[in-house]
Design a protein around this motif. Sequence first.
Motif, short mmCIF file in Angstrom:
data_model
loop_
_atom_site.label_atom_id
_atom_site.label_comp_id
_atom_site.label_asym_id
_atom_site.label_seq_id
_atom_site.Cartn_x
_atom_site.Cartn_y
_atom_site.Cartn_z
N CYS A 214 0.83 -1.21 0.00
CA CYS A 214 0.00 0.00 0.00
C CYS A 214 0.87 1.26 0.00
CB CYS A 214 -0.92 0.00 1.22
SG CYS A 214 -2.26 -1.20 1.16
N ILE A 215 1.93 1.24 0.81
CA ILE A 215 2.84 2.39 0.87
C ILE A 215 3.52 2.61 -0.48
CG2 ILE A 215 4.96 3.26 1.93
CD1 ILE A 215 4.11 1.83 4.51
N ALA A 216 3.91 1.51 -1.14
CA ALA A 216 4.59 1.62 -2.43
C ALA A 216 3.66 2.20 -3.50
CB ALA A 216 5.11 0.25 -2.86
N LEU A 217 2.38 1.85 -3.45
CA LEU A 217 1.43 2.33 -4.45
C LEU A 217 0.90 3.73 -4.15
CD1 LEU A 217 -0.77 -0.85 -5.09
CD2 LEU A 217 0.87 0.18 -6.66
N SER A 218 0.96 4.14 -2.90
CA SER A 218 0.29 5.36 -2.46
C SER A 218 0.72 6.64 -3.20
CB SER A 218 0.45 5.55 -0.95
OG SER A 218 1.82 5.64 -0.59
N PRO A 219 2.04 6.85 -3.52
CA PRO A 219 2.39 8.09 -4.23
C PRO A 219 1.73 8.21 -5.59
CG PRO A 219 4.34 7.05 -3.30
CD PRO A 219 3.23 6.06 -3.18
N PHE A 220 1.45 7.08 -6.25
CA PHE A 220 0.82 7.11 -7.57
C PHE A 220 -0.69 7.28 -7.47
CE2 PHE A 220 4.57 4.35 -7.66
CZ PHE A 220 5.34 4.98 -8.62
N LEU A 221 -1.28 6.74 -6.39
CA LEU A 221 -2.73 6.78 -6.25
C LEU A 221 -3.23 8.01 -5.50
CD1 LEU A 221 -3.35 3.01 -5.36
CD2 LEU A 221 -3.60 4.12 -7.58
N GLU A 222 -2.39 8.59 -4.64
CA GLU A 222 -2.79 9.75 -3.86
C GLU A 222 -1.65 10.77 -3.80
OE1 GLU A 222 -4.94 12.05 -2.94
OE2 GLU A 222 -6.16 10.41 -2.15
N PRO A 223 -1.47 11.58 -4.87
CA PRO A 223 -0.36 12.53 -4.90
C PRO A 223 -0.61 13.82 -4.13
CG PRO A 223 -1.57 12.61 -6.97
CD PRO A 223 -2.23 11.55 -6.14
N ASP A 224 -1.86 14.07 -3.74
CA ASP A 224 -2.21 15.32 -3.06
C ASP A 224 -1.71 15.30 -1.61
OD1 ASP A 224 -3.24 17.69 -2.21
OD2 ASP A 224 -5.34 17.08 -2.29
N PRO A 225 -0.76 16.18 -1.22
CA PRO A 225 -0.23 16.18 0.16
C PRO A 225 -1.32 16.46 1.21
CG PRO A 225 1.15 17.51 -1.30
CD PRO A 225 -0.09 17.19 -2.06
N LYS A 226 -2.34 17.24 0.85
CA LYS A 226 -3.38 17.58 1.82
C LYS A 226 -4.18 16.35 2.24
CE LYS A 226 -4.04 22.32 0.16
NZ LYS A 226 -5.00 23.30 -0.42
N ALA A 227 -4.26 15.38 1.34
CA ALA A 227 -5.02 14.16 1.66
C ALA A 227 -4.30 13.28 2.67
CB ALA A 227 -5.30 13.37 0.38
N TRP A 228 -3.03 13.59 2.96
CA TRP A 228 -2.25 12.79 3.90
C TRP A 228 -2.18 13.41 5.29
CZ3 TRP A 228 -0.42 8.01 2.84
CH2 TRP A 228 -0.44 7.61 1.49
N VAL A 229 -2.76 14.58 5.45
CA VAL A 229 -2.72 15.26 6.74
C VAL A 229 -3.75 14.64 7.67
CG1 VAL A 229 -3.02 17.46 7.94
CG2 VAL A 229 -1.95 17.41 5.66
N VAL A 230 -3.28 14.13 8.82
CA VAL A 230 -4.19 13.54 9.81
C VAL A 230 -4.35 14.55 10.95
CG1 VAL A 230 -4.63 11.60 11.34
CG2 VAL A 230 -3.38 11.24 9.21
N GLU A 231 -5.39 15.35 10.85
CA GLU A 231 -5.65 16.36 11.86
C GLU A 231 -6.41 15.75 13.03
OE1 GLU A 231 -7.93 19.08 9.62
OE2 GLU A 231 -6.23 19.96 8.55
N PRO A 232 -6.26 16.33 14.22
CA PRO A 232 -7.07 15.86 15.35
C PRO A 232 -8.55 16.04 15.03
CG PRO A 232 -5.27 17.26 16.10
CD PRO A 232 -5.28 17.37 14.61
N GLY A 233 -9.32 15.07 15.40
CA GLY A 233 -10.74 15.11 15.06
C GLY A 233 -11.15 13.84 14.36
N ILE A 234 -12.00 13.99 13.34
CA ILE A 234 -12.57 12.81 12.69
C ILE A 234 -11.51 12.01 11.95
CG2 ILE A 234 -13.17 14.04 10.56
CD1 ILE A 234 -15.22 11.28 12.33
#
Length: 366
Positions: free
Chosen positions: A237-257
């Motif tokens: 999953c980690i190896a595929l992730s840069p190709f499937l999810e290039p948006d850095p904002k989608a990787w931000v885990v903010e406190p909350g939901i």
Amino acid sequence: MKIIKKFETYAWSWTGDVLPFVAMLMLICCDMGVLTIAKAAMNSGLGSISYVVYHNAFGTLILLPFYILHLFRNAGRPRLTFHILFRLFILGLLGLCLFQVLVYIGVNYSSPTLSSAITNLIPGNTFLIAAVFRMDRIDTRSLSSLARLLGTIIAICGAMVCTFYQGPQILQTTPSPDSPNQVLLSQPSNWVFGGLIIFIAGIFRSMYYVLQTATAREYHDQQTIVFFYCLFGTIQCIALSPFLEPDPKAWVVEPGIRLTAVVLGAVYSTAFHSSIVTWCLRKKGPVFVTMFSPFSIVTALILGVTFLGDSLHLGSIIGATIITAGFYSVMWGQVKEKKNSPEMIGEDSAVIDECGLSDENAPLLP
């Protein structure tokens, strides 16, 4: 009189009858609750691929100390060869990486309700794939075999109804614009695309069950299989992730939901889910555990309408009903086949027999 006497002599057991029933109902609710929270986190901007990576990485870290303890306690375990490691690598690719990535992409485009409905196709798909690889058989002269085949066809038809026909809207909650739960609401979806993605994911999961059965026969250390399956799947999953999810904002885990979804998903699926399923399997067997799977559709529907603002369409109800009928037809044929021919696949292969639930860590839903 004989019937009354037999009824009177049967004593209900709290731990043997009532508690497993309650545990399975709670498990279904929790499964759908975790999936609903994950959908809410995606609605807030967390990428579906990001969720899968974080969820599995955290879950693997939780498993690591238990596996190390297992290594010290079991010195006589089978030798781990390159052949077995390669099998586990493929299992991680099919059952975790491809399955979870595609399912959560599908959920992001559709809803947890559609996911719970289409994943009930997995027992029928597994039966067909097992028949192709001659690990199971289709006997047109056998009522049980015909029930399984017909149930699979019925379930697939139900999935097509769910995916391609929404029908008139029956119910939808409409929270006020200033509601604090506004962020949880489902975004505009591509229902058909999401349904097709989830269906493809179910095919990969069925392939996983067939391969897992063959691997479990050859290598009997279940904890090693589970750990490396999770480890390899996470790495993939980690190896595929840069190709499937290039948006850095989608990787931000903010406190909350977002943080709640990641932590709750990893802890629940790793610790609580597998423990409850294993206990219920030991108490009541795989048929009992499997029969609760269609209830996930109802639970997902209620949670989706209540917390995500999903619409309830006539097509969803019709399709889910058809899928449930097909599911129970497959299960009836499966039980009947086991009674008539217990050596059909092998006494140690309940993974295929009951849609993978004899695997202690196999989830009812992703």
